[in-house]
Design a protein around this motif. Structure first.
Motif, PDB file in Angstrom:
ATOM      1  N   TYR A 199      70.537 -43.652  31.513  1.00 11.27           N
ATOM      2  CA  TYR A 199      69.728 -44.598  32.277  1.00 11.27           C
ATOM      3  C   TYR A 199      69.762 -45.990  31.643  1.00 11.27           C
ATOM      4  CZ  TYR A 199      65.844 -46.930  34.500  1.00 11.27           C
ATOM      5  OH  TYR A 199      65.081 -47.846  35.169  1.00 11.27           O
TER       6      TYR A 199
ATOM      7  N   MET B 121      70.056 -38.124  28.820  1.00  7.99           N
ATOM      8  CA  MET B 121      69.766 -38.656  30.157  1.00  7.99           C
ATOM      9  C   MET B 121      69.162 -40.057  30.063  1.00  7.99           C
ATOM     10  SD  MET B 121      68.474 -35.451  32.452  1.00  7.99           S
ATOM     11  CE  MET B 121      67.355 -34.721  31.267  1.00  7.99           C
ATOM     12  N   LEU B 122      68.290 -40.267  29.099  1.00  7.51           N
ATOM     13  CA  LEU B 122      67.697 -41.589  28.919  1.00  7.51           C
ATOM     14  C   LEU B 122      68.762 -42.600  28.496  1.00  7.51           C
ATOM     15  CD1 LEU B 122      65.143 -43.286  29.018  1.00  7.51           C
ATOM     16  CD2 LEU B 122      64.670 -42.581  26.665  1.00  7.51           C
TER      17      LEU B 122
ATOM     18  N   SER C  82      68.830 -33.184  25.471  1.00  4.17           N
ATOM     19  CA  SER C  82      69.180 -33.409  26.877  1.00  4.17           C
ATOM     20  C   SER C  82      68.430 -34.611  27.445  1.00  4.17           C
ATOM     21  CB  SER C  82      68.851 -32.169  27.715  1.00  4.17           C
ATOM     22  OG  SER C  82      69.613 -31.079  27.286  1.00  4.17           O
ATOM     23  N   LEU C  83      67.134 -34.706  27.158  1.00  2.00           N
ATOM     24  CA  LEU C  83      66.355 -35.853  27.621  1.00  2.00           C
ATOM     25  C   LEU C  83      66.870 -37.151  27.016  1.00  2.00           C
ATOM     26  CD1 LEU C  83      62.718 -34.452  27.512  1.00  2.00           C
ATOM     27  CD2 LEU C  83      63.982 -35.166  29.534  1.00  2.00           C
TER      28      LEU C  83
ATOM     29  N   ALA D  69      65.794 -43.030  23.137  1.00  2.00           N
ATOM     30  CA  ALA D  69      66.921 -42.131  23.383  1.00  2.00           C
ATOM     31  C   ALA D  69      67.574 -41.708  22.062  1.00  2.00           C
ATOM     32  CB  ALA D  69      67.950 -42.813  24.295  1.00  2.00           C
TER      33      ALA D  69
ATOM     34  N   ALA E 172      66.109 -29.235  24.598  1.00  2.00           N
ATOM     35  CA  ALA E 172      65.574 -30.042  25.696  1.00  2.00           C
ATOM     36  C   ALA E 172      65.452 -31.515  25.295  1.00  2.00           C
ATOM     37  CB  ALA E 172      64.219 -29.495  26.123  1.00  2.00           C
ATOM     38  N   PHE E 173      65.092 -31.768  24.018  1.00  2.00           N
ATOM     39  CA  PHE E 173      64.947 -33.146  23.566  1.00  2.00           C
ATOM     40  C   PHE E 173      66.294 -33.875  23.553  1.00  2.00           C
ATOM     41  CE2 PHE E 173      61.094 -31.386  21.465  1.00  2.00           C
ATOM     42  CZ  PHE E 173      60.165 -32.139  22.162  1.00  2.00           C
TER      43      PHE E 173
ATOM     44  N   TYR F 246      63.673 -48.220  25.328  1.00  2.00           N
ATOM     45  CA  TYR F 246      64.282 -47.008  25.868  1.00  2.00           C
ATOM     46  C   TYR F 246      65.485 -46.562  25.036  1.00  2.00           C
ATOM     47  CZ  TYR F 246      61.495 -47.112  30.170  1.00  2.00           C
ATOM     48  OH  TYR F 246      60.482 -47.075  31.083  1.00  2.00           O
TER      49      TYR F 246
ATOM     50  N   LEU G  82      65.307 -39.217  20.286  1.00  5.24           N
ATOM     51  CA  LEU G  82      65.331 -37.896  20.911  1.00  5.24           C
ATOM     52  C   LEU G  82      66.598 -37.127  20.537  1.00  5.24           C
ATOM     53  CD1 LEU G  82      63.936 -38.714  24.451  1.00  5.24           C
ATOM     54  CD2 LEU G  82      62.886 -37.214  22.755  1.00  5.24           C
TER      55      LEU G  82
END
Length: 62
Positions: free
Chosen positions: A14, A10-11, A6-7, A55, A3-4, A51, A58
């Motif tokens: 962004y 995604m970050l 994936s986050l 990212a 999950a980390f 950010y 993560l």
């Protein structure tokens, strides 16, 4: 994929989107707001760097 990771991906997307559009939504005091590259370049690039670093952490550390 965790999950980390994936986050983090995604970050990262962004962050790339924010660099292309020139606007990033970030926390400011009690609420969030949008920082634009033309209006407030220091706040904009600070949010992009924060950010981006998050990212990378993560994806690679967690």
């Amino acid at each position: 994929m965790s999950a980390f990771k994936s986050l983090g991906l995604m970050l990262g997307v962004y962050v790339a989107y924010s660099v292309v559009t020139g606007a990033v939504y970030a926390r400011h005091r009690m609420r969030g707001r949008t920082f634009r590259r033309e209006d407030e370049p220091v706040a904009y690039w600070s949010a992009i760097v924060a950010y981006g670093a998050l990212a990378l952490m993560l994806v690679f550390i967690f």
